[in-house]
Design a protein around this motif. Structure first.
Motif, PDB file in Angstrom:
ATOM      1  N   TYR A  46     -45.579 -59.832 -20.982  1.00 39.44           N
ATOM      2  CA  TYR A  46     -45.738 -58.407 -21.294  1.00 39.44           C
ATOM      3  C   TYR A  46     -45.376 -58.081 -22.736  1.00 39.44           C
ATOM      4  O   TYR A  46     -45.793 -57.060 -23.270  1.00 39.44           O
ATOM      5  CB  TYR A  46     -44.918 -57.549 -20.329  1.00 39.44           C
ATOM      6  CG  TYR A  46     -43.470 -57.965 -20.195  1.00 39.44           C
ATOM      7  CD1 TYR A  46     -42.517 -57.610 -21.151  1.00 39.44           C
ATOM      8  CD2 TYR A  46     -43.055 -58.721 -19.105  1.00 39.44           C
ATOM      9  CE1 TYR A  46     -41.198 -58.008 -21.030  1.00 39.44           C
ATOM     10  CE2 TYR A  46     -41.726 -59.120 -18.963  1.00 39.44           C
ATOM     11  CZ  TYR A  46     -40.800 -58.767 -19.935  1.00 39.44           C
ATOM     12  OH  TYR A  46     -39.493 -59.153 -19.810  1.00 39.44           O
ATOM     13  N   SER A  47     -44.579 -58.936 -23.386  1.00 34.99           N
ATOM     14  CA  SER A  47     -44.179 -58.643 -24.766  1.00 34.99           C
ATOM     15  C   SER A  47     -45.343 -58.776 -25.747  1.00 34.99           C
ATOM     16  O   SER A  47     -45.232 -58.364 -26.894  1.00 34.99           O
ATOM     17  CB  SER A  47     -43.020 -59.542 -25.197  1.00 34.99           C
ATOM     18  OG  SER A  47     -43.408 -60.898 -25.227  1.00 34.99           O
ATOM     19  N   VAL A  84     -38.189 -66.166 -29.961  1.00 36.06           N
ATOM     20  CA  VAL A  84     -38.759 -65.448 -28.830  1.00 36.06           C
ATOM     21  C   VAL A  84     -39.411 -64.149 -29.285  1.00 36.06           C
ATOM     22  O   VAL A  84     -38.896 -63.440 -30.143  1.00 36.06           O
ATOM     23  CB  VAL A  84     -37.664 -65.176 -27.760  1.00 36.06           C
ATOM     24  CG1 VAL A  84     -36.589 -64.248 -28.306  1.00 36.06           C
ATOM     25  CG2 VAL A  84     -38.265 -64.610 -26.492  1.00 36.06           C
ATOM     26  N   ARG A  85     -40.571 -63.878 -28.716  1.00 38.33           N
ATOM     27  CA  ARG A  85     -41.271 -62.613 -28.979  1.00 38.33           C
ATOM     28  C   ARG A  85     -40.704 -61.553 -28.045  1.00 38.33           C
ATOM     29  O   ARG A  85     -40.697 -61.702 -26.832  1.00 38.33           O
ATOM     30  CB  ARG A  85     -42.768 -62.797 -28.706  1.00 38.33           C
ATOM     31  CG  ARG A  85     -43.627 -61.563 -28.994  1.00 38.33           C
ATOM     32  CD  ARG A  85     -45.072 -61.772 -28.542  1.00 38.33           C
ATOM     33  NE  ARG A  85     -45.143 -62.063 -27.122  1.00 38.33           N
ATOM     34  CZ  ARG A  85     -45.501 -63.237 -26.610  1.00 38.33           C
ATOM     35  NH1 ARG A  85     -45.813 -64.246 -27.392  1.00 38.33           N
ATOM     36  NH2 ARG A  85     -45.524 -63.416 -25.287  1.00 38.33           N
ATOM     37  N   VAL A  86     -40.185 -60.481 -28.632  1.00 36.31           N
ATOM     38  CA  VAL A  86     -39.564 -59.402 -27.858  1.00 36.31           C
ATOM     39  C   VAL A  86     -40.551 -58.259 -27.639  1.00 36.31           C
ATOM     40  O   VAL A  86     -40.525 -57.578 -26.614  1.00 36.31           O
ATOM     41  CB  VAL A  86     -38.298 -58.885 -28.576  1.00 36.31           C
ATOM     42  CG1 VAL A  86     -37.634 -57.756 -27.797  1.00 36.31           C
ATOM     43  CG2 VAL A  86     -37.305 -60.027 -28.791  1.00 36.31           C
ATOM     44  N   ALA A  87     -41.441 -58.041 -28.601  1.00 29.15           N
ATOM     45  CA  ALA A  87     -42.460 -56.985 -28.543  1.00 29.15           C
ATOM     46  C   ALA A  87     -43.656 -57.481 -29.367  1.00 29.15           C
ATOM     47  O   ALA A  87     -43.564 -58.521 -30.041  1.00 29.15           O
ATOM     48  CB  ALA A  87     -41.909 -55.677 -29.097  1.00 29.15           C
ATOM     49  N   THR A 107     -56.483 -53.637 -24.828  1.00 29.70           N
ATOM     50  CA  THR A 107     -55.066 -53.981 -24.947  1.00 29.70           C
ATOM     51  C   THR A 107     -54.848 -55.476 -24.764  1.00 29.70           C
ATOM     52  O   THR A 107     -54.077 -56.110 -25.494  1.00 29.70           O
ATOM     53  CB  THR A 107     -54.240 -53.201 -23.901  1.00 29.70           C
ATOM     54  OG1 THR A 107     -54.442 -51.817 -24.096  1.00 29.70           O
ATOM     55  CG2 THR A 107     -52.765 -53.530 -24.010  1.00 29.70           C
ATOM     56  N   LEU A 108     -55.554 -56.055 -23.771  1.00 26.76           N
ATOM     57  CA  LEU A 108     -55.419 -57.490 -23.522  1.00 26.76           C
ATOM     58  C   LEU A 108     -55.906 -58.306 -24.710  1.00 26.76           C
ATOM     59  O   LEU A 108     -55.270 -59.280 -25.125  1.00 26.76           O
ATOM     60  CB  LEU A 108     -56.199 -57.869 -22.258  1.00 26.76           C
ATOM     61  CG  LEU A 108     -55.651 -57.313 -20.936  1.00 26.76           C
ATOM     62  CD1 LEU A 108     -56.609 -57.631 -19.795  1.00 26.76           C
ATOM     63  CD2 LEU A 108     -54.275 -57.895 -20.639  1.00 26.76           C
ATOM     64  N   ILE A 109     -57.056 -57.895 -25.274  1.00 24.63           N
ATOM     65  CA  ILE A 109     -57.601 -58.615 -26.418  1.00 24.63           C
ATOM     66  C   ILE A 109     -56.672 -58.497 -27.622  1.00 24.63           C
ATOM     67  O   ILE A 109     -56.381 -59.470 -28.307  1.00 24.63           O
ATOM     68  CB  ILE A 109     -59.008 -58.074 -26.772  1.00 24.63           C
ATOM     69  CG1 ILE A 109     -59.989 -58.419 -25.647  1.00 24.63           C
ATOM     70  CG2 ILE A 109     -59.494 -58.660 -28.099  1.00 24.63           C
ATOM     71  CD1 ILE A 109     -61.337 -57.743 -25.778  1.00 24.63           C
ATOM     72  N   LEU A 133     -42.267 -51.414 -24.520  1.00 29.69           N
ATOM     73  CA  LEU A 133     -41.573 -50.509 -23.605  1.00 29.69           C
ATOM     74  C   LEU A 133     -40.419 -51.186 -22.879  1.00 29.69           C
ATOM     75  O   LEU A 133     -39.371 -50.558 -22.643  1.00 29.69           O
ATOM     76  CB  LEU A 133     -42.559 -49.921 -22.590  1.00 29.69           C
ATOM     77  CG  LEU A 133     -43.514 -48.857 -23.135  1.00 29.69           C
ATOM     78  CD1 LEU A 133     -44.479 -48.387 -22.045  1.00 29.69           C
ATOM     79  CD2 LEU A 133     -42.733 -47.662 -23.688  1.00 29.69           C
ATOM     80  N   ILE A 134     -40.569 -52.455 -22.515  1.00 29.07           N
ATOM     81  CA  ILE A 134     -39.489 -53.139 -21.810  1.00 29.07           C
ATOM     82  C   ILE A 134     -38.285 -53.284 -22.730  1.00 29.07           C
ATOM     83  O   ILE A 134     -37.136 -53.048 -22.332  1.00 29.07           O
ATOM     84  CB  ILE A 134     -39.946 -54.526 -21.313  1.00 29.07           C
ATOM     85  CG1 ILE A 134     -41.200 -54.389 -20.441  1.00 29.07           C
ATOM     86  CG2 ILE A 134     -38.810 -55.204 -20.540  1.00 29.07           C
ATOM     87  CD1 ILE A 134     -41.019 -53.511 -19.231  1.00 29.07           C
TER      88      ILE A 134
END
Length: 503
Positions: A38-39, A70-73, A21-23, A44-45
């Motif tokens: 986190y986005s 801005v990156r939202v997801a 997931t991190l990669i 989920l947020i």
């Protein structure tokens, strides 16, 4: 050792999943954009704020922290940028609507609002926008005005009886009756009854279900596919509402179609010309029914909520109210029609309407579009094809570099000579480009005439504290469409003359 083996395997799997997931997040399509950490990894947020009715405010806070892009997801970004807005929502429809709209409404509906198909949209709009033009609406104005007059009469009655009126309640019934009569040729008569019809209750039920459909696409169709899951109260309620709406829409449109086909004298609706058009210039009965449902959703709550906020804002600011009342009394004849309400005759009323639309647009959140396959530069950043981008009216309308003191209700900012090109370019209360709201002329007619009649009858109207009414009731809740959190707006004022309401 045998005991620890499965634990070790599970732990290794969990670690590998987290690393993957991190990669993926670091290499994701929008990982280079500014935004909360986190986005990169989860939506989920964003979905949490969507379900709570807070997403536009959440995205606006991200803009205040990270800037205009801005990156939202992981695959979704919002841009508070005029140039990007003009590119994304152009008349050329290069940036297509996403599945968001069919998830929000009904995946089976083929209407001018939800379709992703460009040719289908252009065909529907070509056939439907004529009856909703300013010129065509003049024929339908008596229908609209009769409902507005009755709504004002019911408000007067409420003040006489209780000392205050819930304008949210009566404006919602009014706009519902208007769009019902303009769509099906018959009013729901909710103003006469004083309560919502089953059809409107079902529409609101579908609207709430749409919020879940957007956050978790495929969930509701999955539930509908397996009858045993309908024991869940919410799922069963939604399934029954869909069936009733479908049946009512089909029966009503079929009945009106038969009347039109018989050449009998019928009350005109926004679909009359479509029914009478030649075969290659019309829509099927199913398509008309699907569009009728879209009209009902888009033409009831939206205008009612904006009108509610207009009345509330004016009543909270006595200087605005007094100036508006003076203009109405001075410039409107005793008996007036929409032709008597142009901007040059009632300039301050038009400023009040524009300022309400700026702060309380009916759909202030992002309007999702898909970046074309070849990718594009927007706001100095590269966006690969297929990702979702939006510009939300909520942020553009509150950009302090465009609107000074952006959170304040200041109608004078729209006065002649003060409106800048950037203000006009940033304004997107009705959407933008080829997908601009098809019912904006009807909505403006309702806003103008209802506001004029309301303040003619209640010149000292003010916000009431009856039954615990407070500003907290008017906090916006936004599940695509904006509505007051408390679902009420109590206003009080002196009674109009006993002989009746002013027309």
């Amino acid at each position: 050792m045998a005991f620890f083996y499965p634990i070790a395997v599970a732990s290794a799997f969990l670690i590998l999943t987290i690393l993957g997931t991190l990669i993926t997040g670091r290499r994701g399509p929008l990982s280079h954009l500014p935004g909360p950490w986190y986005s990169k990894y989860t939506s989920l947020i964003s979905k949490y704020h969507w379900l709570r009715g807070h997403q536009p405010a959440y995205v606006h806070r991200l803009h205040q922290q990270y800037g205009p892009v801005v990156r939202v997801a992981p695959d979704f970004a919002d841009l508070c940028d005029i140039s990007a807005k003009q590119t994304i929502y152009s008349t050329k429809e290069v940036y297509l609507k996403t599945s968001f709209y069919s998830d929000l409404t009904n995946r089976q509906d083929r209407n001018v609002f939800a379709t992703q198909n460009i040719e289908a949209h252009r065909r529907h709009r070509r056939l439907l926008q004529g009856p909703m033009s300013e010129t065509s609406l003049k024929v339908l104005e008596p229908i609209v005005r009769s409902r507005i007059d009755l709504a004002i009469a019911r408000m007067v009655e409420a003040v006489r009886t209780k000392g205050f009126v819930d304008v949210y309640h009566w404006t919602l019934l009014m706009t519902t009756d208007v769009i019902g009569e303009l769509t099906f040729g018959e009013s729901f008569r909710t103003l006469e009854a004083g309560t919502q019809s089953q059809y409107i209750t079902d529409l609101q039920s579908i609207g709430r279900a749409g919020s879940i459909g957007v956050a978790f696409p495929g969930l509701l169709p999955f539930v509908a596919k397996f009858p045993f899951l309908r024991v869940i109260p919410a799922a069963n309620k939604t399934a029954m509402a869909v069936r009733r709406l479908t049946t009512y829409g089909q029966e009503s449109m079929a009945r009106y179609h038969r009347l039109v086909s018989s050449d009998k004298l019928v009350q005109p609706t926004v679909f009359t010309k479509v029914f009478k058009a030649e075969a290659d210039e019309t829509l099927t009965l199913d398509e008309i029914t699907h569009n009728a449902r879209a009209y009902l959703i888009g033409g009831s709550d939206t205008t009612a909520h904006t009108l509610t906020y207009l009345l509330w804002c004016v009543c909270k600011h006595s200087n605005v109210r007094d100036r508006l009342v003076k203009e109405i009394r001075t410039n409107l004849p005793a008996e007036f029609s929409d032709a008597d309400t142009p901007a040059d005759r009632l300039p301050y009323l038009h400023c009040v309407i524009e300022e309400t639309l700026r702060l309380y647009s009916a759909a202030p959140g992002g309007l999702p579009r898909q970046v074309p396959a070849q990718g594009a530069y927007l706001g100095c950043y590269w966006f690969p094809g297929g990702v979702t981008v939006t510009c939300q009216a909520y942020s553009l309308h509150r950009d302090p570099t465009i609107f000074t003191n952006p959170d304040a209700f200041e109608p004078d900012r729209w006065a002649e000579g003060r409106v800048t090109k950037r203000m006009k370019d940033a304004f997107m209360a009705w959407g933008g480009g080829a997908r601009m709201c098809i019912g904006l002329h009807l909505a403006r007619m309702e806003l103008r005439q209802t506001a004029a009649l309301f303040f003619r009858n209640f010149p000292d109207a003010r916000v009431s504290t009856a039954e615990g009414m407070s500003d907290a009731d008017m906090e916006p809740s936004i599940h695509f469409l904006l509505s007051p959190k408390g679902q009420r707006c109590c206003i009080e004022g002196s009674l109009p003359p006993a002989e009746g309401i002013s027309q």
